[in-house]
Design an enzyme around this catalytic site. Sequence first.
Site, PDB file in Angstrom:
ATOM      1  N   HIS A   6     -12.243  -0.147   5.613  1.00  0.00           N
ATOM      2  CA  HIS A   6     -10.811  -0.426   5.580  1.00  0.00           C
ATOM      3  C   HIS A   6     -10.047   0.330   6.678  1.00  0.00           C
ATOM      4  O   HIS A   6      -9.449  -0.291   7.553  1.00  0.00           O
ATOM      5  CB  HIS A   6     -10.274  -0.068   4.179  1.00  0.00           C
ATOM      6  N   GLU A  29       0.814  -1.220   0.000  1.00  0.00           N
ATOM      7  CA  GLU A  29       0.000   0.000   0.000  1.00  0.00           C
ATOM      8  C   GLU A  29       0.850   1.274   0.000  1.00  0.00           C
ATOM      9  O   GLU A  29       0.349   2.359   0.310  1.00  0.00           O
ATOM     10  CB  GLU A  29      -0.956  -0.005   1.196  1.00  0.00           C
ATOM     11  N   HIS A  51      -5.515   1.497  10.523  1.00  0.00           N
ATOM     12  CA  HIS A  51      -6.812   0.829  10.637  1.00  0.00           C
ATOM     13  C   HIS A  51      -7.294   0.904  12.090  1.00  0.00           C
ATOM     14  O   HIS A  51      -7.839  -0.061  12.622  1.00  0.00           O
ATOM     15  CB  HIS A  51      -6.701  -0.647  10.240  1.00  0.00           C
ATOM     16  N   HIS A  73      -1.029   5.821   7.229  1.00  0.00           N
ATOM     17  CA  HIS A  73      -2.196   5.008   6.884  1.00  0.00           C
ATOM     18  C   HIS A  73      -2.402   4.009   8.018  1.00  0.00           C
ATOM     19  O   HIS A  73      -1.453   3.362   8.463  1.00  0.00           O
ATOM     20  CB  HIS A  73      -1.962   4.263   5.558  1.00  0.00           C
TER      21      HIS A  73
HETATM   22 ZN   LIG Z   1      -4.643  -0.585   4.847  1.00  0.00          ZN
END
Ligand SMILES: [Zn+2]
Length: 279
Positions: free
Chosen positions: A166, A78, A99, A97
């Site tokens: 996500h 990613e 979660h 980034h």
């Molecule tokens: Zn991710």
Amino acid sequence: MPDALADALYELIVATRILANEKVLDAFGHVSVRHPLDPQRYFIPRHRAPELAEISDLVELTLDSEPVRPTDFRLYSEKVIHGEIYKARPDVHAVCHHHAHAVLPYAISGQEIVPVFHLGAVMGKVQFWDQRDEFGDTNMLVVKPEEGASLARALGPHWTVLMRRHGATVAGTSLRELTFRTVFTCDNARLQSQAMAHGRVDALSPGEVKLTAAHQLRPPSTNRAWDYWVRQVEKAGLMPARAAAKGASTTAARAKKADAKRAPTKSARKNSVKSKRRR
Ligand SMILES: [Zn+2]
């Protein structure tokens, strides 16, 4: 004279440890920083749980998310999230980034996150992105440059974007600002969820958001919070060792030496080892 590159690499690892210690990052997620001397490059750790990342794990990538120098390291699939945001937003110098479970209920439900306390103002207007809209069924990972570019478009001129079902991606003008925004966005989401259970949620007014964000994002606030989080990392025994700080200079020196010999980016990219796709 301080070594800007070594400082940036060390601070990237510290920011990563802070965000892991604050339960924003777990086995997954990643933080990157734009090269302080070359805006066409950025640094990100190799593919591993962020809390375990060391300075020696950092790789230098082009904005197309290709390694500047050949590497055997496995890279995050990613990584295009980072490269495409740096491409679209010259003012962004750090990206995270994650979660985090604090924000996932909002990414799942589509319920808007609104600033419910003063420090929540720093997240800005939170955007939504649904990979499904443009790309249909996928494995839910943002692996193609066009997927990263689509996410960057959804972020637009803002600082936080929720990725449906996500996670979230956060941008900052510096690693300290990014860390501040990321932690307090999660705090705000947690508080909003609790407040919603109590009844009606009263958010900050647009004027309060503007005044509060400008005040809180000044260095006296971001540095004070950074120092506090660093202390928490020290207490948890997770601070990068002093030897690792030396490693930053070594890594930076190696990068500088290679830069001096480096062919133009285009041919460097041609020679670079294709990164392996894994998150
Ligand atoms: Zn991710």
